[in-house]
Structure formats: C-alpha cells, structure tokens
Design a protein around this motif. Structure first.
Motif, PDB file in Angstrom:
ATOM      1  N   VAL A 249      37.679  76.146  87.699  1.00 16.31           N
ATOM      2  CA  VAL A 249      38.022  74.764  87.076  1.00 16.31           C
ATOM      3  C   VAL A 249      36.974  74.788  85.757  1.00 16.31           C
ATOM      4  N   LEU A 250      37.946  74.143  84.297  1.00 15.94           N
ATOM      5  CA  LEU A 250      36.907  74.345  83.168  1.00 15.94           C
ATOM      6  C   LEU A 250      36.180  73.906  83.022  1.00 15.94           C
ATOM      7  N   VAL A 251      35.127  74.003  82.410  1.00 18.90           N
ATOM      8  CA  VAL A 251      34.101  73.343  82.114  1.00 18.90           C
ATOM      9  C   VAL A 251      34.161  73.393  81.180  1.00 18.90           C
ATOM     10  N   SER A 252      32.882  72.877  80.305  1.00 21.97           N
ATOM     11  CA  SER A 252      32.910  72.353  78.541  1.00 21.97           C
ATOM     12  C   SER A 252      31.956  72.720  77.748  1.00 21.97           C
ATOM     13  N   ASP A 253      30.377  73.023  79.221  1.00 23.98           N
ATOM     14  CA  ASP A 253      29.358  74.204  78.566  1.00 23.98           C
ATOM     15  C   ASP A 253      29.100  75.049  79.556  1.00 23.98           C
ATOM     16  N   ARG A 254      29.554  76.312  79.240  1.00 21.80           N
ATOM     17  CA  ARG A 254      29.324  76.978  80.758  1.00 21.80           C
ATOM     18  C   ARG A 254      28.039  78.527  80.761  1.00 21.80           C
ATOM     19  N   HIS A 255      26.970  77.523  79.299  1.00 19.29           N
ATOM     20  CA  HIS A 255      25.537  78.241  79.822  1.00 19.29           C
ATOM     21  C   HIS A 255      24.818  77.479  81.071  1.00 19.29           C
ATOM     22  N   THR A 256      25.449  76.225  80.406  1.00 24.85           N
ATOM     23  CA  THR A 256      24.836  75.510  81.051  1.00 24.85           C
ATOM     24  C   THR A 256      24.913  74.998  82.607  1.00 24.85           C
TER      25      THR A 256
END
Length: 284
Positions: A249-256
């Motif tokens: 899954v591509l996510v736009s804010d990996r830290h959150t």
C-alpha cells in the motif's frame, strides 16, 4: 518565483494515444524530472514543448516567451537519446558548424568540456561509444549560453560511471539560479540524486507533480496481510497492489501511518516503487 518553462493544458491526440492536458512548471535554478513508463507520453511532451510536433491545445512558455523565436532557441540546449550529429564528423568539425549556427557559441567552453570528458577532438563520431556521443551532445548543449537544458532519456544505456559524471555536470549547471533543467528518464535512481521536483506521467496524463523530497522523505510502502489490509482506513491508501503473499500500500505520510498502525511494516518508498504502484495498483 521565476520559471524557465511553464506548460499548461498540453494536448495531442494520435490514433492510439492521447497526451491529455499536461501541465507542469520548471522553476529557474532547479532540475525537474519527468518520469513514466515507456509510452506514457514523456517524449511526446518534450517534442510538443520544443515545437517538433504540433499541439492541438495548451500553452508553452519558455524563458517567459510563448513564441519559440531564434533568440529563445539560442538559450535552449537539447539532448535526445542517441546520436545527435552525423557520424562522419569529428568534435572539432562540429565546433566549426556550431559557431556558424549560434551567435552565442563559446568555443572555449566547448573545448574545455571536451577535455573534462576526455573526448578526442579529431576522431569521427562513428568511432565513439554511446557514452562518448552523449558527453559530446551535452558539451555542445552547454556551449551556447543555454539557460534551459531539455534532456530526453539522455542517460539511457550509459554505464554508472558515465552517468555519474553527467549528473555532476548537470548539478554544476543549475548552481546558476538563471539556469534550469527538464530531464525525462526512466532511470529514477538518477533523478533521486539530482532532481528538485518530479512530474509523473502515466497514460498521457500527469498523475502528480511534487517536490522530490516530499516523495522520498514522506511517502512509504505499507506491507501487510489480507486481514490487516481490510482494517486499514481507505483514506490512508493512495494506491494498493495485491501481491502473492501480501498487500503493498502506497501511503503519503509514512511516519503518521506507522504511528496509526504500529504493528504494520512501513518502509520508505523509492521513485521506482511509487511509479510501479501507481501503474500496477488500484486507487485507495
């Protein structure tokens, strides 16, 4: 902000392909990477920007001019994949021709770049390797006071050492804030090294236009099993791809996302992975 190139609503239709309202900008002092799989529309975009093919809609402004007149052409350096000059010519003969074409031709700069690239002045191009020909093309493009460089797959097929030399030269070029580069490439690792901004084209459309640092520092790939995937908030998924043993899954804010799903594996995303997931995956 000053822009070396702005493209707005660029459209061109072929029987089996459509460049569909492509828009992006290249700020002065920056390197913009144009990425996408083969056939996505990168070269069509470059050709339309340069007026080599007629666009049916859209506007292009180069160095704040919408007409590609002789004065503007003098300030654009263009390098295509493959040999740019007749094979029977030598670099010295090319110099004699170019100084007749460009009023701003700088022979001293040209020969200095030939020396930097260890290119012989009198040997015909038919005896040059692909890497040598590409170095020659870039040397010529940088020798008539260019403010905008446009490179279409210029590093394709070159060995890593030669590519690294060329990337260093491009970085040197944009140290002057009046200079800018648009470079299309499917070698995304090169763009990760030098690009300030990434424009991703897929199927003739711009998927995104974002700062490279945002993509490489914030985007990530979440890897999980089917049950965990179903538990994800759909709004957290940019695109998803089902693999044989897991979901990616591509996510736009990996830290959150890592804080929200502490048991999930979330890793940084490369430009290759981002492009692949957009092309092969499904929207969240």
């Amino acid at each position: 902000m000053d822009y070396a190139l702005t493209v707005s609503g660029l459209t061109k239709t072929y029987p089996d392909f459509r460049l569909d309202h492509v828009s992006f900008a290249v700020p002065s002092g920056s390197i913009v990477g144009l990425i996408g799989e083969n056939g996505a529309g990168k070269s069509t975009t470059v050709n339309a920007v340069l007026g080599l093919i007629q666009r049916e809609a859209g506007q292009v402004s180069i160095l704040e001019r919408e007409t590609l007149d002789d004065a503007t052409k003098e300030q654009i350096g263009v390098v295509f994949d493959g040999s740019n000059y007749p094979e029977i010519l030598s670099p010295k003969q090319i110099h004699r021709i170019m100084r007749q074409i460009y009023r701003s031709w700088e022979g001293e700069t040209y020969f200095r770049l030939l020396d930097r690239f260890s290119l012989p002045q009198n040997k015909p191009l038919k005896q040059f390797s692909k890497g040598m020909k590409m170095k020659l093309a870039i040397a010529a493009a940088l020798s008539h006071q260019s403010k905008l460089l446009i490179l279409d797959e210029a590093t394709s097929g070159l060995d890593p050492v030669i590519r690294d030399d060329l990337l260093d030269l491009l970085l040197d070029f944009v140290q002057n804030e009046e200079h800018a580069i648009l470079i299309s490439s499917h070698i995304t690792s090169d763009l990760e090294k030098i690009a300030d901004h990434i424009v991703f084209i897929h199927g003739g459309k711009v998927v995104f236009s974002k700062p490279k640092d945002e993509l490489t520092e914030q985007y990530g790939v979440l890897k999980c099993g089917a049950a965990q995937y179903e538990a994800l908030d759909p709004s957290d998924r940019v695109v998803s791809r089902r693999m044989e043993y897991e979901w990616q899954v591509l996510v736009s804010d990996r830290h959150t996302i890592q804080k929200k799903y502490p048991k999930a594996l979330v890793v940084p995303a490369t430009l290759d992975e981002i492009m692949l997931l957009y092309v092969k995956g499904e929207a969240g």
